[in-house]
Scaffold this motif. Structure first.
Motif, PDB file in Angstrom:
ATOM      1  N   LEU A  99       2.610  -4.505   0.576  1.00 57.75           N
ATOM      2  CA  LEU A  99       2.409  -3.831   1.857  1.00 57.75           C
ATOM      3  C   LEU A  99       0.951  -3.450   2.041  1.00 57.75           C
ATOM      4  O   LEU A  99       0.357  -3.649   3.106  1.00 57.75           O
ATOM      5  CB  LEU A  99       3.298  -2.574   1.893  1.00 57.75           C
ATOM      6  CG  LEU A  99       3.842  -2.234   3.275  1.00 57.75           C
ATOM      7  CD1 LEU A  99       5.083  -3.082   3.522  1.00 57.75           C
ATOM      8  CD2 LEU A  99       4.179  -0.770   3.392  1.00 57.75           C
ATOM      9  N   LEU A 100       0.364  -2.944   0.976  1.00 60.15           N
ATOM     10  CA  LEU A 100      -1.039  -2.527   1.001  1.00 60.15           C
ATOM     11  C   LEU A 100      -1.941  -3.728   1.305  1.00 60.15           C
ATOM     12  O   LEU A 100      -2.843  -3.662   2.149  1.00 60.15           O
ATOM     13  CB  LEU A 100      -1.412  -1.913  -0.343  1.00 60.15           C
ATOM     14  CG  LEU A 100      -2.708  -1.080  -0.343  1.00 60.15           C
ATOM     15  CD1 LEU A 100      -2.508   0.209   0.442  1.00 60.15           C
ATOM     16  CD2 LEU A 100      -3.126  -0.760  -1.776  1.00 60.15           C
ATOM     17  N   LEU A 101      -1.662  -4.849   0.624  1.00 61.82           N
ATOM     18  CA  LEU A 101      -2.438  -6.073   0.840  1.00 61.82           C
ATOM     19  C   LEU A 101      -2.331  -6.545   2.292  1.00 61.82           C
ATOM     20  O   LEU A 101      -3.311  -6.958   2.907  1.00 61.82           O
ATOM     21  CB  LEU A 101      -1.985  -7.183  -0.109  1.00 61.82           C
ATOM     22  CG  LEU A 101      -2.488  -7.045  -1.545  1.00 61.82           C
ATOM     23  CD1 LEU A 101      -1.812  -8.081  -2.443  1.00 61.82           C
ATOM     24  CD2 LEU A 101      -4.003  -7.192  -1.617  1.00 61.82           C
ATOM     25  N   LEU A 102      -1.103  -6.438   2.828  1.00 62.32           N
ATOM     26  CA  LEU A 102      -0.872  -6.853   4.212  1.00 62.32           C
ATOM     27  C   LEU A 102      -1.697  -5.994   5.170  1.00 62.32           C
ATOM     28  O   LEU A 102      -2.344  -6.509   6.096  1.00 62.32           O
ATOM     29  CB  LEU A 102       0.626  -6.738   4.536  1.00 62.32           C
ATOM     30  CG  LEU A 102       1.047  -7.295   5.893  1.00 62.32           C
ATOM     31  CD1 LEU A 102       0.989  -8.822   5.867  1.00 62.32           C
ATOM     32  CD2 LEU A 102       2.450  -6.841   6.262  1.00 62.32           C
ATOM     33  N   ILE A 103      -1.688  -4.692   4.906  1.00 61.24           N
ATOM     34  CA  ILE A 103      -2.432  -3.762   5.774  1.00 61.24           C
ATOM     35  C   ILE A 103      -3.931  -4.067   5.702  1.00 61.24           C
ATOM     36  O   ILE A 103      -4.612  -4.146   6.729  1.00 61.24           O
ATOM     37  CB  ILE A 103      -2.132  -2.288   5.385  1.00 61.24           C
ATOM     38  CG1 ILE A 103      -0.693  -1.939   5.807  1.00 61.24           C
ATOM     39  CG2 ILE A 103      -3.123  -1.344   6.037  1.00 61.24           C
ATOM     40  CD1 ILE A 103      -0.183  -0.639   5.210  1.00 61.24           C
ATOM     41  N   ILE A 104      -4.428  -4.299   4.490  1.00 65.19           N
ATOM     42  CA  ILE A 104      -5.860  -4.588   4.319  1.00 65.19           C
ATOM     43  C   ILE A 104      -6.229  -5.887   5.051  1.00 65.19           C
ATOM     44  O   ILE A 104      -7.226  -5.956   5.750  1.00 65.19           O
ATOM     45  CB  ILE A 104      -6.223  -4.678   2.810  1.00 65.19           C
ATOM     46  CG1 ILE A 104      -6.165  -3.277   2.183  1.00 65.19           C
ATOM     47  CG2 ILE A 104      -7.625  -5.281   2.625  1.00 65.19           C
ATOM     48  CD1 ILE A 104      -6.252  -3.265   0.670  1.00 65.19           C
ATOM     49  N   THR A 105      -5.376  -6.914   4.908  1.00 66.43           N
ATOM     50  CA  THR A 105      -5.631  -8.198   5.570  1.00 66.43           C
ATOM     51  C   THR A 105      -5.670  -8.034   7.085  1.00 66.43           C
ATOM     52  O   THR A 105      -6.565  -8.550   7.762  1.00 66.43           O
ATOM     53  CB  THR A 105      -4.532  -9.216   5.188  1.00 66.43           C
ATOM     54  OG1 THR A 105      -4.395  -9.218   3.777  1.00 66.43           O
ATOM     55  CG2 THR A 105      -4.889 -10.610   5.669  1.00 66.43           C
TER      56      THR A 105
END
Ligand SMILES: [Zn+2]
Length: 261
Positions: A10-16
């Motif tokens: 989820l964190l990676l998705l938000i950063i992307t």
């Protein structure tokens, strides 16, 4: 462990998504980070532009584009001043040699019969615009120029001459995408009215063309003090507006389009 994995994804998705949005908004901005570019034009090589508009621009360090017509008195008797204006960083732009416009539409009684676009050919106009560019290069040393079609007219008796000459230019005023650029040609209006026009533009508009003619004299006149008040507004809002020559603005736009995959 499972919750951790979900969390990291989820964190990676938000950063992307954040980075994608960042690059999107950066792509919409001009080189100095401003949201909107403003191109100030002064058409027809008028005496009042050299006498009133140019000192007001220079006083504030603003650069503008002057679309000259070699046929007109304001140009032919003051050539050295137009050359000096180009040396100061302003743009000399192509506005044709003779300022031919359509005579066959309402309100065009002033167009001389010898200079009516209705009777000209595409090739005659290509020749005229080409010579006007050659003359500009002789004046300012630049090989790249921009064009404002006189009266924004395009049609001649055998076709569209603006389409035939546009390849000679960095850009042509009036041919921009209306989703990208807006136009106002002040004539006897106040600085507040010009400012209102600029401020009411939708967020997709990234270039505003302000096309002046006479400033404190000549035709389609903007009063000298209203012109000055408008320039003061632009200086006071330099974080929002990038004021530069049309050539510089459109070269920046072109290089950005090239970078876009
Ligand atoms: Zn004109």
């Amino acid at each position: 462990v499972r919750i951790n994995t979900v969390f990291i994804h989820l964190l990676l998705l938000i950063i992307t998504m954040y980075l994608a949005l960042q690059s999107l908004s950066a792509a919409e901005q001009w080189p100095r980070g401003n949201k909107i570019a403003i191109s100030l034009s002064y058409d027809d090589a008028l005496n009042s532009q050299l006498d009133n508009a140019l000192p007001a621009l220079n006083l504030r360090g603003l650069k503008a584009s002057f679309y000259i017509v070699p046929l007109y008195d304001g140009f032919k008797y003051r050539i050295e001043e137009w050359k000096k204006l180009a040396e100061q960083g302003h743009e000399l732009g192509n506005h044709s040699l003779f300022h031919a416009c359509l005579k066959s539409i309402p309100g065009r009684e002033w167009v001389e019969p010898s200079n009516a676009l209705d009777d000209k050919t595409v090739q005659a106009m290509v020749n005229e615009i080409t010579v006007a560019n050659t003359m500009l290069t002789a004046l300012d040393g630049f090989t790249e120029h921009t064009f404002t079609p006189p009266c924004f007219d395009q049609m001649v008796k055998d076709g569209n001459y603006v389409e035939a000459v546009k390849g000679q230019f960095v850009a042509v005023k009036s041919l921009e995408d209306p989703e990208f650029a807006a136009f106002i040609a002040p004539s006897d209006i106040s600085s507040e009215q010009i400012i209102h026009f600029i401020e009411k533009q939708p967020p997709n508009i990234r270039l505003i063309n302000v096309l002046f003619h006479g400033v404190g004299g000549d035709h389609l006149v903007t009063a000298t003090d209203e012109h000055a008040k408008f320039l003061d507004y632009l200086v006071a809002n330099q974080d929002k507006y990038w004021v530069d020559t049309y050539r510089t603005i459109m070269l920046a736009e072109r290089s950005k389009l090239r970078q876009t995959p």
